[in-house]
Design a protein around this motif. Structure first.
Motif, short mmCIF file in Angstrom:
data_model
loop_
_atom_site.label_atom_id
_atom_site.label_comp_id
_atom_site.label_asym_id
_atom_site.label_seq_id
_atom_site.Cartn_x
_atom_site.Cartn_y
_atom_site.Cartn_z
N ARG A 10 42.95 -22.94 -45.41
CA ARG A 10 42.28 -21.53 -45.57
C ARG A 10 42.10 -20.70 -44.41
O ARG A 10 42.51 -19.53 -44.40
CB ARG A 10 40.68 -21.80 -46.23
N VAL A 11 41.76 -21.28 -43.29
CA VAL A 11 41.76 -20.76 -42.11
C VAL A 11 43.05 -20.12 -41.79
O VAL A 11 43.47 -19.00 -41.38
CB VAL A 11 41.36 -21.44 -41.02
N LEU A 12 44.23 -20.84 -41.74
CA LEU A 12 45.68 -20.44 -41.55
C LEU A 12 45.97 -19.32 -42.47
O LEU A 12 46.59 -18.43 -42.10
CB LEU A 12 46.29 -21.67 -41.91
N ARG A 13 45.59 -19.48 -43.89
CA ARG A 13 46.04 -18.28 -44.71
C ARG A 13 45.30 -17.07 -44.32
O ARG A 13 45.78 -16.01 -44.27
CB ARG A 13 45.79 -18.66 -46.14
N VAL A 14 43.99 -17.19 -44.04
CA VAL A 14 43.26 -15.92 -43.53
C VAL A 14 43.95 -15.16 -42.32
O VAL A 14 44.19 -14.12 -42.26
CB VAL A 14 41.89 -16.13 -43.46
N VAL A 15 44.36 -16.26 -41.32
CA VAL A 15 44.88 -15.48 -40.22
C VAL A 15 46.17 -14.96 -40.40
O VAL A 15 46.36 -13.96 -40.03
CB VAL A 15 44.90 -16.79 -39.10
N ALA A 16 46.89 -15.91 -41.19
CA ALA A 16 48.32 -15.13 -41.43
C ALA A 16 48.19 -13.97 -42.55
O ALA A 16 48.93 -13.01 -42.12
CB ALA A 16 49.08 -16.09 -42.13
N GLY A 17 47.20 -13.79 -43.16
CA GLY A 17 47.25 -12.75 -44.18
C GLY A 17 46.74 -11.54 -43.22
O GLY A 17 47.29 -10.30 -43.42
N LEU A 18 45.80 -11.69 -42.15
CA LEU A 18 45.34 -10.57 -41.38
C LEU A 18 46.56 -10.21 -40.43
O LEU A 18 46.51 -8.97 -40.22
CB LEU A 18 44.18 -11.08 -40.62
N VAL A 19 47.12 -10.91 -40.03
CA VAL A 19 48.36 -10.59 -39.23
C VAL A 19 49.50 -9.67 -39.87
O VAL A 19 49.93 -8.72 -39.39
CB VAL A 19 48.95 -11.92 -38.51
N LEU A 20 49.75 -10.09 -41.09
CA LEU A 20 50.74 -9.37 -42.03
C LEU A 20 50.29 -8.18 -42.16
O LEU A 20 50.82 -7.19 -42.16
CB LEU A 20 51.14 -10.30 -43.04
N ILE A 21 48.97 -7.91 -42.76
CA ILE A 21 48.33 -6.61 -42.84
C ILE A 21 48.28 -5.72 -41.54
O ILE A 21 48.78 -4.71 -41.90
CB ILE A 21 46.92 -6.69 -43.25
N GLY A 22 47.95 -6.38 -40.54
CA GLY A 22 47.87 -5.76 -39.19
C GLY A 22 49.36 -5.16 -38.95
O GLY A 22 49.34 -4.12 -38.41
N ILE A 35 52.26 -7.78 -48.06
CA ILE A 35 52.24 -8.97 -49.24
C ILE A 35 51.06 -10.16 -48.48
O ILE A 35 50.61 -11.06 -49.11
CB ILE A 35 53.32 -9.95 -49.29
N GLY A 36 50.79 -9.66 -47.18
CA GLY A 36 49.51 -10.28 -46.46
C GLY A 36 48.39 -10.54 -47.25
O GLY A 36 47.28 -11.10 -46.86
N VAL A 37 48.14 -9.62 -48.02
CA VAL A 37 46.87 -9.69 -48.99
C VAL A 37 46.69 -10.64 -50.02
O VAL A 37 45.59 -11.33 -50.04
CB VAL A 37 46.85 -8.54 -50.16
N VAL A 38 47.81 -11.43 -50.09
CA VAL A 38 47.77 -12.45 -51.24
C VAL A 38 47.39 -13.69 -50.42
O VAL A 38 46.46 -14.33 -50.95
CB VAL A 38 49.43 -12.95 -51.72
N PRO A 39 48.07 -14.16 -49.10
CA PRO A 39 47.37 -15.29 -48.49
C PRO A 39 45.75 -15.07 -48.02
O PRO A 39 44.98 -15.99 -48.11
CB PRO A 39 48.25 -15.63 -47.41
N LEU A 40 45.39 -13.86 -47.75
CA LEU A 40 44.18 -13.12 -47.43
C LEU A 40 43.06 -13.61 -48.58
O LEU A 40 42.29 -14.29 -48.47
CB LEU A 40 43.97 -11.98 -47.04
N ALA A 41 43.61 -13.22 -49.86
CA ALA A 41 42.89 -13.40 -50.93
C ALA A 41 42.82 -14.86 -51.33
O ALA A 41 41.50 -15.58 -51.71
CB ALA A 41 43.25 -12.76 -51.97
#
Length: 63
Positions: A10-22, A35-41
């Protein structure tokens, strides 16, 4: 929906999602970064539909 993601997953997904969105917000990677919204969600919810289809779970076993 039953949780099928462990804490590290979960932590890795949130971090990866935030990085992609950023990166998408700053224009570094373009539109595909959203597409970072998907791992973030999925990280925020703790449930991944693909894991359900494949029968995978990264949650620790309950004893």
């Amino acid at each position: 929906m039953k949780t099928n993601e462990g804490n590290i997953d979960r932590v890795l997904r949130v971090v990866a999602g935030l990085v992609l969105i950023g990166l998408a917000a700053t224009g570094t990677v373009g539109v595909w970064g959203w597409i970072g919204v998907v791992p973030l969600a999925t990280g925020a919810l703790g449930w991944c539909p693909l894991y359900t289809l494949l029968g995978v779970s990264t949650c620790p076993l309950k004893r």
